[in-house]
Design a protein around this motif. Sequence first.
Motif, PDB file in Angstrom:
ATOM      1  N   PRO A 197       0.828  -1.209   0.000  1.00  0.00           N
ATOM      2  CA  PRO A 197       0.000   0.000   0.000  1.00  0.00           C
ATOM      3  C   PRO A 197       0.867   1.265   0.000  1.00  0.00           C
ATOM      4  N   GLU A 198       0.504   2.211  -0.845  1.00  0.00           N
ATOM      5  CA  GLU A 198       1.275   3.467  -0.932  1.00  0.00           C
ATOM      6  C   GLU A 198       0.321   4.607  -0.582  1.00  0.00           C
ATOM      7  N   LEU A 199       0.744   5.505   0.298  1.00  0.00           N
ATOM      8  CA  LEU A 199      -0.108   6.642   0.680  1.00  0.00           C
ATOM      9  C   LEU A 199      -0.036   7.694  -0.421  1.00  0.00           C
ATOM     10  N   LEU A 200      -1.179   8.016  -1.006  1.00  0.00           N
ATOM     11  CA  LEU A 200      -1.186   9.004  -2.089  1.00  0.00           C
ATOM     12  C   LEU A 200      -1.472  10.402  -1.568  1.00  0.00           C
ATOM     13  N   ALA A 201      -2.414  10.503  -0.628  1.00  0.00           N
ATOM     14  CA  ALA A 201      -2.779  11.830  -0.131  1.00  0.00           C
ATOM     15  C   ALA A 201      -3.598  11.696   1.136  1.00  0.00           C
ATOM     16  N   THR A 202      -3.630  12.776   1.900  1.00  0.00           N
ATOM     17  CA  THR A 202      -4.540  12.837   3.047  1.00  0.00           C
ATOM     18  C   THR A 202      -5.528  13.961   2.752  1.00  0.00           C
ATOM     19  N   LEU A 203      -6.798  13.662   2.896  1.00  0.00           N
ATOM     20  CA  LEU A 203      -7.833  14.637   2.551  1.00  0.00           C
ATOM     21  C   LEU A 203      -8.564  15.061   3.820  1.00  0.00           C
ATOM     22  N   GLY A 204      -8.966  16.344   3.883  1.00  0.00           N
ATOM     23  CA  GLY A 204      -9.622  16.849   5.087  1.00  0.00           C
ATOM     24  C   GLY A 204     -10.898  17.605   4.769  1.00  0.00           C
ATOM     25  N   ARG A 205     -11.420  18.258   5.800  1.00  0.00           N
ATOM     26  CA  ARG A 205     -12.696  18.986   5.727  1.00  0.00           C
ATOM     27  C   ARG A 205     -12.755  19.889   4.490  1.00  0.00           C
ATOM     28  N   GLY A 206     -13.876  19.839   3.786  1.00  0.00           N
ATOM     29  CA  GLY A 206     -14.073  20.719   2.635  1.00  0.00           C
ATOM     30  C   GLY A 206     -13.522  20.144   1.338  1.00  0.00           C
ATOM     31  N   GLU A 207     -12.810  19.018   1.419  1.00  0.00           N
ATOM     32  CA  GLU A 207     -12.284  18.439   0.173  1.00  0.00           C
ATOM     33  C   GLU A 207     -13.222  17.331  -0.314  1.00  0.00           C
ATOM     34  N   TYR A 208     -13.078  17.007  -1.588  1.00  0.00           N
ATOM     35  CA  TYR A 208     -13.943  15.944  -2.110  1.00  0.00           C
ATOM     36  C   TYR A 208     -13.128  14.937  -2.905  1.00  0.00           C
TER      37      TYR A 208
END
Length: 545
Positions: free
Chosen positions: A464-475
């Motif tokens: 598994p490779e971490l591509l991104a971390t997404l937070g509030r307000g993102e889609y």
Amino acid sequence: MRSNPKQIIILGGGFAGVYAARYLEKLLRSNEASITLINRENYWVYQPMLPEVISGSIGLTNVVSPIRRLCPRTNLIMREVEDIDLDNQIVTISPGFRPRQLQLTYDQLVIALGNITNFHGMPGLMENAMPFRTLADAMALRNHLIHVLEEADVEEEPELRRQLLTFVVGGGGFSGVEVMAELNDFVCSVKRNYLCLRNEPHRCVIVQAANRILPEMSEPLAMSAQRILRKRGVEIILNDRLKAATSERAILQSGTEIPCKTLVSTVPSALPPVIQKLNCPKEHGKLLVNTGLELKDYEGKVWALGDCASIQTVAGTMVPPTAQHAIREAATAAINIAAAIRGGRRMEFEFESLGTFGSLGHGSAVAQILGVKVSGLLAWLLWRCIYLMKMPGLNRKVRIAADWLLHLLFPPELAQTKVAFESGIRNQHFEPGDIIFRQGDLGDSVYVIEEGECEALRVQKGQPELLATLGRGEYFGEMALLSDRTRNATIRACNAMNVLIIPKGDFNKLRQSVPAFGNVFAELANERAVAGSTHSSVEPHPSNN
Ligand SMILES: Cc1cc2nc3c(=O)[nH]c(=O)nc-3n(C[C@H](O)[C@H](O)[C@H](O)COP(=O)(O)OP(=O)(O)OC[C@H]3O[C@@H](n4cnc5c(N)ncnc54)[C@H](O)[C@@H]3O)c2cc1C
């Protein structure tokens, strides 16, 4: 002894499909064949009695029967059939909780998907006319009738009250006539419970394209049915048809407009979309089969029966779309499938009708049995006895008989069984570690993060490779929808998360109606695709809120 049983798949759990499974269970042992039936509901509907759900003379769940009990040796899959690949013998069925399609291969395929009411080319019918085929349709109509009566009771403007008390049914065949008869009975008997409607007239109209109703029956009986219905106040408009509708009125081909808030349409019929797209011979808009019920060009492997098949008897009679024929077709197909699997006698379809019944409600019917014509109370009693006998299972028979008895003794039930239909767009909560979707899943929704964070992971070469971390307000989740491909990453909640889920259908509607909305996602998908070619294709992006 056969060690690898043949795979028989039956598509559709109506009269044709369920009876085919029942006959096959009797004819073939489990080591000879494994039977799978795919239907969108887990129950079978006894359609001839469905109109009685409107008046409540039969309880909602007594007009249906669980398929698992009717066919105990058959694997039931309660899903939507999405695709049939006749050449490679594969059936694709819709995703369930897990958004992945399922593909099943078969040795023998039975197509028994019935037909649908088709409003194509009739503006406004889709939005304003109610079809009448399923249990949900019957429930929706019953609730709607109670709703318009409640509204008419408080409405002071006479014109709107008249409109609320006008009921139009398009189609004067069996189902249209039976629906109108039950609807009229119901309105007549419950009006006395509405203080302001007791003396108010209501209007019931049947619109029929032919020059008489019940074209399935002989002319004298159809005329007798017309007389009975007209005596009860039902208007019958002949030689005309529904052309369009708005929320205010039904518009007929002749230009006549009928102001109404209730429009039911039982016509015209068409094949379900999954059969329409099949590239195989069709006749009269249905699947063409021979007298052994084998689909043309796929003989010995694919069988079509019931309302979706164009069938001729050995004598050359066109087989009408009725339940009594569907049951006999199921028997013929089952015998021929058993013969195809282990050899033996084959059968050709030669059943000619035993008779026809049309219930006109209120203790009357018309019937034509083995050439004898009967109408009125006697026909109605015969109708009830014969249909009750044909209902499989003692349990259901007793329940229906009890419902009929109670209906004779007490007034009809008037409680509305409101079902709150949620908008497709909804909120959802995830706990840390929950998977929102997986790499390889089908794209079924777009997600907007309202609270919390999640991570996008892609498995490559097993790691598994971490591509991104997404937070509030993102889609996220738009790429698979826009490209019609499967998900290219797994999304996992890092902490407690609240998201807004926009399902594919709503997402596409919004994109088409609000171009700016679509542009935001198209640009985002482009950005992510470019970024994806170097590293990440689910890069975080702020939403507009
Ligand atoms: C209101 C009404 C009254 C009737 N009265 C009489 C009567 O008195 N006498 C009579 O003989 N006949 C009557 N009929 C006709 C009779 O009910 C039909 O001829 C009979 O039901 C046809 O059986 P079928 O199996 O071909 O189709 P259906 O019974 O319609 O079954 C088709 C099944 O396939 C399922 N299906 C369709 N597409 C999909 C998909 N893509 N994925 C999964 N599942 C799918 C449907 O949910 C359904 O369960 C009446 C019909 C109606 C609507």
